[in-house]
Scaffold this active site. Sequence first.
Site, PDB file in Angstrom:
ATOM      1  N   ASP A 102       0.783  -1.226   0.000  1.00  0.00           N
ATOM      2  CA  ASP A 102       0.000   0.000   0.000  1.00  0.00           C
ATOM      3  C   ASP A 102       0.822   1.286   0.000  1.00  0.00           C
ATOM      4  O   ASP A 102       0.351   2.325   0.436  1.00  0.00           O
ATOM      5  CB  ASP A 102      -0.916   0.008   1.231  1.00  0.00           C
ATOM      6  CG  ASP A 102      -0.160  -0.272   2.526  1.00  0.00           C
ATOM      7  OD1 ASP A 102       1.063  -0.022   2.567  1.00  0.00           O
ATOM      8  OD2 ASP A 102      -0.779  -0.752   3.489  1.00  0.00           O
ATOM      9  N   GLU A 106      -0.086  -9.082  -0.943  1.00  0.00           N
ATOM     10  CA  GLU A 106      -0.732  -8.544   0.257  1.00  0.00           C
ATOM     11  C   GLU A 106      -1.945  -7.695  -0.129  1.00  0.00           C
ATOM     12  O   GLU A 106      -2.140  -6.564   0.320  1.00  0.00           O
ATOM     13  CB  GLU A 106       0.245  -7.733   1.115  1.00  0.00           C
ATOM     14  CG  GLU A 106      -0.244  -7.543   2.550  1.00  0.00           C
ATOM     15  CD  GLU A 106       0.684  -6.706   3.396  1.00  0.00           C
ATOM     16  OE1 GLU A 106       1.444  -7.294   4.175  1.00  0.00           O
ATOM     17  OE2 GLU A 106       0.644  -5.455   3.270  1.00  0.00           O
ATOM     18  N   ARG A 127       1.681   9.322  10.539  1.00  0.00           N
ATOM     19  CA  ARG A 127       1.391  10.753  10.394  1.00  0.00           C
ATOM     20  C   ARG A 127       0.238  11.173  11.284  1.00  0.00           C
ATOM     21  O   ARG A 127       0.250  12.247  11.884  1.00  0.00           O
ATOM     22  CB  ARG A 127       1.044  11.072   8.931  1.00  0.00           C
ATOM     23  CG  ARG A 127       2.207  11.052   7.960  1.00  0.00           C
ATOM     24  CD  ARG A 127       1.729  11.439   6.574  1.00  0.00           C
ATOM     25  NE  ARG A 127       2.818  11.508   5.601  1.00  0.00           N
ATOM     26  CZ  ARG A 127       3.237  10.479   4.881  1.00  0.00           C
ATOM     27  NH1 ARG A 127       2.657   9.298   5.033  1.00  0.00           N
ATOM     28  NH2 ARG A 127       4.225  10.618   4.017  1.00  0.00           N
ATOM     29  N   HIS A 160      12.024   6.720  15.304  1.00  0.00           N
ATOM     30  CA  HIS A 160      11.921   7.058  13.882  1.00  0.00           C
ATOM     31  C   HIS A 160      12.677   8.354  13.599  1.00  0.00           C
ATOM     32  O   HIS A 160      12.792   9.238  14.455  1.00  0.00           O
ATOM     33  CB  HIS A 160      10.443   7.212  13.500  1.00  0.00           C
ATOM     34  CG  HIS A 160      10.177   7.183  12.041  1.00  0.00           C
ATOM     35  ND1 HIS A 160      10.242   8.304  11.249  1.00  0.00           N
ATOM     36  CD2 HIS A 160       9.840   6.165  11.213  1.00  0.00           C
ATOM     37  CE1 HIS A 160       9.949   7.983   9.999  1.00  0.00           C
ATOM     38  NE2 HIS A 160       9.696   6.692   9.949  1.00  0.00           N
TER      39      HIS A 160
END
Length: 388
Positions: free
Chosen positions: A97, A119, A212, A243
């Site tokens: 995705d 997937e 996000r 991250h």
Amino acid sequence: MLKILTVFGTRPEAIKMAPLVKELSRHPEHVNCVVAVTAQHREMLDQVLRLFAICPRYDLNIMRPKQSLFEITQRALAGLEEVIGRERPDLVLVHGDTTTTFAAALAAFYFQIPVGHVEAGLRTRNKYSPFPEEINRHLTAVLADLHFAPTATAKKNLLAEGVALEKIFVTGNTVIDALLATVRDNYCFHNPRLDSIDYAGKKVLLVTTHRRENLGGPLRSVYKALRAVHRAYPEVEIVFPVHKNPAVAQAAHEELGDLERVHLIPPLDYEPFVNLMQRSYVVLTDSGGLQEEAPALGKPVLVLRDTTERPEAVEAGTVRVIGTDQEVVAAEIRRLLEDREHYRQMAEAVNPYGDGRASQRICRAILHHYGILREPPEEYEPGLKKFR
């Protein structure tokens, strides 16, 4: 001889496509496997390529500092126009995705070349959660000709959207193939902080956050909950590969950086990360892929999101979707620390995502679709508990 172009651009895609690239390469009499990467992620992608010894024929190297979704899409689409136009493959394989996934499927469509979607069929039914992944996977499904669904639930989602039954193959998830090839009981981290942790005597909470939609207040709420748990339970040790997003790093260091038994470390390569997960007590994450990997290792997962496109593990009982509210997050962690029966039920739930043979099924499905093999693969059916 089938020419199959596999396209990916991020670390999660590379991890999940690597076993499939290896499997396709085991059939040189039938398949010419060509690999192209957009390098939507650069360093994180490269370490997976090295680990699995994959050398792409094409590397578009599109990553730029502070790149937007518009820029990623534009650069990926333009670069793939040249690659697909030159190679003219029989099939383009994409995964999952990401923006790379959608751009590659669209580019293949413009050349009227079939698309295989690995997937396929994951859904939240909320187009902004996760963003932009939910729409990327919807759009890719519209463009795809072959749909490799990891689970029966994903297959049902595709059927409900009008995908023809004969175009769907339930294969299990290739991430389990990669995981089982990488986790080792005798693994050494070669990192003093990780090697010094008493994994047998401590309860290690492994934390990852990057979504996000969680930036800002939601992340700080999660970190405050971790701080409260840390204060109340001296047996808890927190390992948090932070991250690189500055918004994540700043919040993590401001909320947790002054605490002992909290290890704020740089992002880990795939191999040390999954071996760390194997030694952890609980996984807290807003990632999608970890919801598949941790159940295979018998690790309870608390999902720091309001939705999940992976309901199978929730239904099996090994994953709980808890959101980001400070009190809820703290309460769910405390329950796993204090209630042994609750922990056991989550840790020993049946793994719904794979048995290590998803890549074999996908390869066989492709060869069957093109008339090279007479019989299609048997569909994956979950039945195994944790592997380790």
